[in-house]
Scaffold this motif. Structure first.
Motif, PDB file in Angstrom:
ATOM      1  N   UNK A 266       0.826  -1.207   0.000  1.00  0.00           N
ATOM      2  CA  UNK A 266       0.000   0.000   0.000  1.00  0.00           C
ATOM      3  C   UNK A 266       0.861   1.257   0.000  1.00  0.00           C
ATOM      4  N   UNK A 267       0.282   2.373  -0.436  1.00  0.00           N
ATOM      5  CA  UNK A 267       1.004   3.642  -0.513  1.00  0.00           C
ATOM      6  C   UNK A 267       0.384   4.649   0.444  1.00  0.00           C
ATOM      7  N   UNK A 268       1.247   5.307   1.223  1.00  0.00           N
ATOM      8  CA  UNK A 268       0.842   6.386   2.118  1.00  0.00           C
ATOM      9  C   UNK A 268       1.477   7.668   1.588  1.00  0.00           C
ATOM     10  N   UNK A 269       0.666   8.639   1.204  1.00  0.00           N
ATOM     11  CA  UNK A 269       1.177   9.881   0.622  1.00  0.00           C
ATOM     12  C   UNK A 269       1.040  11.024   1.614  1.00  0.00           C
ATOM     13  N   UNK A 270       2.149  11.753   1.805  1.00  0.00           N
ATOM     14  CA  UNK A 270       2.151  12.907   2.702  1.00  0.00           C
ATOM     15  C   UNK A 270       1.812  14.152   1.896  1.00  0.00           C
ATOM     16  N   UNK A 271       0.732  14.819   2.264  1.00  0.00           N
ATOM     17  CA  UNK A 271       0.328  16.051   1.589  1.00  0.00           C
ATOM     18  C   UNK A 271       0.213  17.147   2.644  1.00  0.00           C
ATOM     19  N   UNK A 272       0.145  18.388   2.183  1.00  0.00           N
ATOM     20  CA  UNK A 272      -0.014  19.481   3.125  1.00  0.00           C
ATOM     21  C   UNK A 272       0.399  20.799   2.516  1.00  0.00           C
ATOM     22  N   UNK A 273       0.098  21.858   3.230  1.00  0.00           N
ATOM     23  CA  UNK A 273       0.467  23.203   2.798  1.00  0.00           C
ATOM     24  C   UNK A 273       1.984  23.322   2.800  1.00  0.00           C
ATOM     25  N   UNK A 274       2.519  24.102   1.883  1.00  0.00           N
ATOM     26  CA  UNK A 274       3.966  24.249   1.837  1.00  0.00           C
ATOM     27  C   UNK A 274       4.494  24.779   3.161  1.00  0.00           C
ATOM     28  N   UNK A 275       5.643  24.261   3.580  1.00  0.00           N
ATOM     29  CA  UNK A 275       6.317  24.639   4.823  1.00  0.00           C
ATOM     30  C   UNK A 275       5.627  24.090   6.072  1.00  0.00           C
TER      31      UNK A 275
END
Length: 434
Positions: free
Chosen positions: A201-210
């Motif tokens: 499975x794949x876990x992707x880290x996303x979020x606002x820059x910085x």
């Protein structure tokens, strides 16, 4: 082709910033973000000029009077560039360039400039150049008319103008880049299908820059991804395998940071990179807990997640930088109404506080059936033997008369499916489900 490389000079360019409030109140967050963007691009801020308007001026965006004020500021500070915290039309940008007699950049051009500096991978550079050329194609103006091909006997008329020639060259390069990016996208698809075949499975880290994505990614994987307290410190996505205790191995993916009012062309240009988001089994939405505008930024990230087709992917919110809160709190996990599903985890990626709680929360999304298996590994497969030690829980280990390694292991369903067809096994036998 390298475009917008002005900020690579040793001397910092002097910039005059312009912000227009169309809502009758100053948006402090947007101004703070503008400062961070300009500093990330490598320019020296001379002054900020603000104004209020009900709607943009069709010619200069800010009106003739403010344009004169900006021109005076350019002369006073000997500025090299004027940067608007808004998107300008091609006509407005041309008019301002001509009137101010310095280079004019809008918010989109500024972000593209930063992207051009930060892209390191082949795909990232292709995507940035494509976005730049698509933007340039709408901003070409007539020039060098003395170079137009003149017709002779039997070919009267101006022939091909320099502007037409420029457009043809730009469009040709755009087609080349789109073909190359499509090839890279197909290679990504092959890698993604390979991971699916191995049931990883794949876990992707996303979020606002910085928000601290690269810092967290480095802590989890020791990947050595560049991390710094500035916008868009990293641009290229990175994949690493991580073992989750009790849940098996997963692929962690780091992605480019999101930002308010992200230009649609940028989302389109980086769609192949952001496909890691839509194809993920779980999204880690990393949030700067100490940011006073965190709720607005959460909404901005959610909007981009929806735009790339990942709205239905399960999401775990991770509130980072708890050490920077006015009243620091201890790491903790907040659960949903059922009392079992983790919804929010509070951590400090820089200090490693609460990361173990986060990993347990991530593992809870993938815990499934456990298998007890017996394996007989070839004597010469030393690397595979080391991988087994990293993979799961070894219950028993021994050797047969031929020197083959014998293992009895407890593996998750994901782990078992990922190794059962290794050619180095003389035997891979499923004993029972635990």
């Amino acid at each position: 082709m390298e475009l917008f490389d002005r900020f690579e000079r040793q001397e910092l360019e002097k910039a005059v910033l312009v912000h227009v409030d169309f809502y009758q109140e100053a948006d402090r967050e947007e101004l703070d973000e503008l400062y961070e963007l300009v500093e990330s691009a490598g320019a020296q801020i001379c002054t900020l000029i603000t104004t209020k308007r009900s709607y943009p001026d069709s010619k200069y965006f800010i009106g003739k009077g403010k344009a004169e004020e900006i021109k005076d500021a350019v002369a006073l500070y000997e500025a090299d560039v004027v940067i608007f915290n808004h998107a300008l039309t091609p006509a407005q940008e041309r008019n301002l360039n001509k009137y101010l007699e310095v280079n004019v950049l809008d918010r989109v051009g500024l972000i593209l400039d930063i992207f051009a500096q930060r892209a390191r991978s082949h795909e990232g550079k292709l995507q940035v150049e494509l976005a730049q050329l698509k933007r340039m194609s709408t901003r070409l103006v007539k020039g060098w008319s003395h170079l137009d091909r003149q017709g002779g006997i039997g070919a009267r008329g101006p022939g091909e103008t320099q502007l037409e020639s420029d457009r043809r060259l730009v469009q040709g390069r755009i087609k080349q880049l789109e073909a190359k990016i499509e090839k890279v996208r197909k290679q990504r698809d092959l890698g993604r299908r390979s991971r699916k075949r191995s049931e990883l499975p794949t876990v992707t880290i996303v979020g606002y820059t910085n928000a601290g994505k690269s810092t967290l990614f480095n802590y989890l994987t020791s990947a050595g991804v560049y991390a710094e307290d500035r916008l868009f410190a990293t641009l290229d996505s990175t994949l690493r395998k991580v073992h989750l205790p009790g849940a098996g191995s997963v692929i962690f993916a780091d992605t480019v940071g999101f930002i308010r009012h992200i230009p649609h062309d940028l989302v389109t240009a980086f769609r192949s990179t952001l496909e890691e988001t839509s194809e993920a089994n779980l999204l880690i939405h990393l949030i700067d807990a100490a940011d006073p505008h965190r709720e607005e930024k959460i909404a901005d990230v959610e909007a981009v997640i929806a735009e790339v087709g990942a709205a239905d992917v399960p999401q775990l919110k991770i509130f980072n930088k708890i050490d920077a809160l006015e009243s620091p709190i201890e790491p903790k996990v907040d659960y949903s109404d059922d009392g079992f599903t983790p919804e929010r985890v509070w951590i400090s990626a820089r200090d490693g506080l609460g990361v173990d709680l986060m990993m347990d929360a991530v593992a809870s999304f993938f815990k499934g059936r456990f298998y007890k298996v017996r394996l007989e590994l070839d004597v010469a497969a030393g690397k595979k033997r080391a991988q087994l030690y990293q993979l799961g829980t070894i219950l028993e280990e021994g050797f047969d008369e031929s020197g083959h390694s014998l293992f009895t292991m407890s593996l998750t369903e994901y782990e078992w499916n990922s190794i059962k067809d290794w050619p180095e096994f003389h035997r891979a036998e499923l004993l029972n489900e635990l």
